[in-house]
Design an enzyme around this catalytic site. Structure first.
Site, PDB file in Angstrom:
ATOM      1  N   THR A  89     -64.762  40.263 -22.917  1.00 55.07           N
ATOM      2  CA  THR A  89     -63.658  39.483 -22.628  1.00 55.07           C
ATOM      3  C   THR A  89     -62.574  39.575 -24.003  1.00 55.07           C
ATOM      4  O   THR A  89     -62.595  38.698 -24.721  1.00 55.07           O
ATOM      5  CB  THR A  89     -63.674  38.045 -22.226  1.00 55.07           C
ATOM      6  N   ARG A 152     -76.201  34.413 -32.087  1.00 52.85           N
ATOM      7  CA  ARG A 152     -75.755  35.277 -33.154  1.00 52.85           C
ATOM      8  C   ARG A 152     -75.904  36.453 -33.309  1.00 52.85           C
ATOM      9  O   ARG A 152     -77.220  36.808 -32.993  1.00 52.85           O
ATOM     10  CB  ARG A 152     -76.046  34.368 -34.440  1.00 52.85           C
ATOM     11  N   LYS A 202     -68.373  26.110 -25.040  1.00 52.27           N
ATOM     12  CA  LYS A 202     -68.216  27.576 -26.019  1.00 52.27           C
ATOM     13  C   LYS A 202     -67.279  27.437 -26.935  1.00 52.27           C
ATOM     14  O   LYS A 202     -67.507  27.681 -28.283  1.00 52.27           O
ATOM     15  CB  LYS A 202     -68.533  28.573 -25.133  1.00 52.27           C
ATOM     16  N   PRO A 250     -69.210  29.880 -48.732  1.00 52.63           N
ATOM     17  CA  PRO A 250     -67.913  30.595 -48.719  1.00 52.63           C
ATOM     18  C   PRO A 250     -67.980  32.045 -48.755  1.00 52.63           C
ATOM     19  O   PRO A 250     -68.994  32.454 -49.013  1.00 52.63           O
ATOM     20  CB  PRO A 250     -67.173  30.007 -50.056  1.00 52.63           C
ATOM     21  N   CYS A 258     -66.743  37.219 -32.081  1.00 56.73           N
ATOM     22  CA  CYS A 258     -66.479  35.926 -31.443  1.00 56.73           C
ATOM     23  C   CYS A 258     -65.582  35.076 -31.922  1.00 56.73           C
ATOM     24  O   CYS A 258     -64.613  34.638 -31.282  1.00 56.73           O
ATOM     25  CB  CYS A 258     -67.852  35.209 -31.361  1.00 56.73           C
ATOM     26  N   LYS A 319     -71.140  40.672 -41.242  1.00 56.89           N
ATOM     27  CA  LYS A 319     -72.279  39.842 -42.041  1.00 56.89           C
ATOM     28  C   LYS A 319     -73.347  40.451 -42.073  1.00 56.89           C
ATOM     29  O   LYS A 319     -73.505  41.734 -41.389  1.00 56.89           O
ATOM     30  CB  LYS A 319     -72.283  38.423 -41.112  1.00 56.89           C
TER      31      LYS A 319
HETATM   32  C1  UDX Z   1     -70.708  33.269 -33.440  1.00 61.70           C
HETATM   33  C2  UDX Z   1     -71.459  31.966 -33.319  1.00 61.70           C
HETATM   34  O1  UDX Z   1     -72.359  31.605 -34.242  1.00 61.70           O
HETATM   35  C3  UDX Z   1     -72.345  32.144 -32.173  1.00 61.70           C
HETATM   36  O2  UDX Z   1     -73.195  30.829 -31.561  1.00 61.70           O
HETATM   37  C4  UDX Z   1     -71.407  32.700 -30.794  1.00 61.70           C
HETATM   38  O3  UDX Z   1     -72.293  32.816 -29.634  1.00 61.70           O
HETATM   39  C5  UDX Z   1     -70.989  34.240 -31.359  1.00 61.70           C
HETATM   40  O4  UDX Z   1     -70.297  33.914 -32.368  1.00 61.70           O
HETATM   41  P1  UDX Z   1     -71.624  35.580 -34.754  1.00 61.70           P
HETATM   42  O5  UDX Z   1     -70.495  36.232 -34.491  1.00 61.70           O
HETATM   43  O6  UDX Z   1     -72.857  36.541 -34.562  1.00 61.70           O
HETATM   44  O7  UDX Z   1     -71.918  34.429 -34.004  1.00 61.70           O
HETATM   45  O8  UDX Z   1     -71.666  35.322 -36.322  1.00 61.70           O
HETATM   46  P2  UDX Z   1     -71.865  33.904 -37.243  1.00 61.70           P
HETATM   47  O9  UDX Z   1     -73.302  34.041 -37.716  1.00 61.70           O
HETATM   48  O10 UDX Z   1     -71.680  32.552 -36.558  1.00 61.70           O
HETATM   49  O11 UDX Z   1     -71.068  34.160 -38.484  1.00 61.70           O
HETATM   50  C6  UDX Z   1     -69.503  34.502 -38.304  1.00 61.70           C
HETATM   51  C7  UDX Z   1     -68.753  34.631 -39.325  1.00 61.70           C
HETATM   52  O12 UDX Z   1     -68.684  33.751 -40.603  1.00 61.70           O
HETATM   53  C8  UDX Z   1     -69.400  36.111 -40.249  1.00 61.70           C
HETATM   54  O13 UDX Z   1     -68.060  36.735 -40.765  1.00 61.70           O
HETATM   55  C9  UDX Z   1     -69.956  35.343 -41.397  1.00 61.70           C
HETATM   56  O14 UDX Z   1     -70.389  36.321 -42.466  1.00 61.70           O
HETATM   57  C10 UDX Z   1     -69.366  34.035 -41.652  1.00 61.70           C
HETATM   58  N1  UDX Z   1     -70.160  33.147 -42.325  1.00 61.70           N
HETATM   59  C11 UDX Z   1     -70.988  32.411 -41.619  1.00 61.70           C
HETATM   60  C12 UDX Z   1     -69.812  32.644 -43.654  1.00 61.70           C
HETATM   61  O15 UDX Z   1     -68.649  33.126 -44.292  1.00 61.70           O
HETATM   62  N2  UDX Z   1     -70.428  31.781 -44.208  1.00 61.70           N
HETATM   63  C13 UDX Z   1     -71.434  30.900 -43.607  1.00 61.70           C
HETATM   64  O16 UDX Z   1     -72.090  29.849 -44.049  1.00 61.70           O
HETATM   65  C14 UDX Z   1     -71.798  31.562 -42.174  1.00 61.70           C
END
Ligand code: UDX
Length: 432
Positions: A89, A152, A202, A250, A258, A319
């Site tokens: 989506t 995630r 969500k 940070p 997402c 990430k």
């Molecule tokens: C996210 C949600 O966490 C999950 O519940 C949902 O279903 C899908 O979207 P995801 O996209 O896999 O999961 O990544 P996530 O681990 O949430 O990280 C998102 C972004 O935030 C990344 O770019 C990560 O590097 C950044 N991040 C995360 C930070 O900069 N600092 C943090 O402390 C945590």
């Protein structure tokens, strides 16, 4: 509940994890995709995405005969008790979610679905989609259920099997309870509600996480200007149980498949009902500003001008633990560096091949050769084990810009290099 006959439509991150895990829970699962080559690879047990435990789960499902992969949703659903929609989506025009893939599937399966088969949305869909699907189906004998995922990337299988909660919403409560029972073997609190509330959970959760990250990035910037240390500030915040310790690191901005998509979509949804969600819009704006600040920091590290400079980049994935480049802040930053005339050489343990605006190499030391500065953009653990003295000899300049505060500054400084993190004043780092 015993074993249910389940069809999962779409074999991306969400669909494949859902299908493989449901088969692991003992259900009989058929996964459907439109991509014939992908289906053939999956049927042979080959998983293209980097997701710990997934390939193993797929192989186990295949050999137990509980998991199979086919092309064509129509035929697959004829005998199903539940159909999970896990198609993409993406962000459409103006930020709203593009539901064309969902609509195409509904169109295909509408006339074939057996009576009583639950149609379940798993991908993140705008509030009101369950109702829209109901109207499209025009079948009173087919319940529509919203059951959002909270997976995630990089820990999707573990997240599926150890969820914080299971959220199921439907305007037919019995159907919601039946879907919740599919997960009966997982010990997690259930939230059974109406479809719109489940859909909103969500967005509300993901957007909250995005706001938390924008907030922490802004606090890191304040730390730099005020001479405070973000590590101590977030440690002090994290002990407050109402805040919690996670999502307080940070970085170069939040990205991935997402958070960027869902934040834009919720702003758009709010707008459609006459609500200006300025709080969330500000978090999106802050995320863009963060990338600009990172580029300015890198420019500062090479004497103020990026044009003609050589920048080595460590990490391209959005990430660590994934090879996903979708909306990766690392890619935005490298693109901005290249646009300012920097020559970019990059290494990521999970990303190879070619990308525009940079040269991709096979190890961190090739990145270092002749570099004026090195920038850590993804928090891969292996970067901590780099031989910084050897790397320092290869570099032209001496700046390490650590946008994830990943490295031990003392180790980097001991190699005769300069370490620049986020929200960490030099005096504090040196004092440690
Ligand atoms: C996210 C949600 O966490 C999950 O519940 C949902 O279903 C899908 O979207 P995801 O996209 O896999 O999961 O990544 P996530 O681990 O949430 O990280 C998102 C972004 O935030 C990344 O770019 C990560 O590097 C950044 N991040 C995360 C930070 O900069 N600092 C943090 O402390 C945590």
């Amino acid at each position: 509940m015993g074993s249910a006959r389940i069809v999962v439509i779409g074999t991306g991150y969400v669909g494949l994890t859902t299908g493989a895990c449901l088969a692991g829970l003992g259900h009989q699962v058929t996964c459907v995709d439109v991509d014939e080559k992908k289906v053939a690879r999956l049927a042979a047990g080959q998983v293209d995405i980097l997701e710990p435990g997934l390939e193993e789960l797929v192989s186990r499902g295949l050999s137990a005969g509980r998991l199979n992969f086919v092309v064509g949703a129509g035929a697959a659903v004829a005998n199903a008790e539940a159909v999970f929609l896990c198609v993409p989506t993406p962000m459409g025009a103006g930020g709203a979610a593009d539901l064309r893939a969902v609509e195409a599937v509904i169109d295909e399966i509408c006339g074939v679905l057996p009576a009583g088969c639950a149609v379940i949305t798993k991908s993140t869909v705008p509030v009101g989609t369950a109702q829209r699907i109901r109207a499209m189906l025009g079948r009173v004998d087919v319940p529509v259920v919203a059951n959002p995922e909270f997976l995630r990337e990089g820990t999707a299988v573990a997240d599926f099997l150890n969820p914080d909660r299971i959220v199921v919403g439907s305007d037919e409560e019995q159907a919601a309870r039946w879907v919740a029972d599919l997960y009966t073997d997982l010990a997690a609190p259930n939230v059974i509600t109406d479809a719109a509330s489940a859909e909103l959970v969500k967005y509300a959760a993901n957007c909250f996480l995005a706001m938390k990250l924008s907030y922490v990035n802004a606090i890191a910037e304040l730390c730099e200007r005020l001479g405070a240390d973000i590590m101590s500030v977030t440690e002090g915040m994290g002990y407050d149980r109402r805040i919690g310790r996670s999502f307080l690191k940070p970085g170069p901005g939040w990205g991935g498949s997402c958070l960027p998509k869902d934040t834009h979509a919720l702003v758009q949804v709010a707008e459609s009902v006459g609500f200006d969600f300025s709080l969330l819009s500000a978090a999106i704006g802050e995320n863009i500003a963060q990338r600009d600040r990172i580029v300015a920091k890198i420019a500062g590290a090479v004497g103020g001008t990026l044009a003609g400079s050589r920048i080595g980049v460590l990490g391209l994935a959005f990430k660590a633990g994934t090879n996903d480049l979708r909306d990766s802040p690392a890619l935005s930053v490298t693109a901005m560096l290249a646009a300012h005339g920097a020559e970019v050489t990059a290494y990521d343990p999970a990303v190879g091949g070619e990308l525009p605006g940079m040269r991709i190499v096979d190890d961190p030391y090739q990145v270092a050769k002749g570099a004026d500065a090195i920038v850590v953009l993804t928090e891969w653990d292996e970067f901590r084990r780099i031989d910084w003295s050897y790397l320092a000899d290869l570099m032209q300049g001496d700046s390490i810009v650590d946008t994830r505060n990943l490295l031990d500054p003392q180790v980097v400084l001991a190699a005769g290099l300069t370490w620049l993190g986020l929200g960490r004043p030099r005096a504090r780092v040196l004092a440690r």
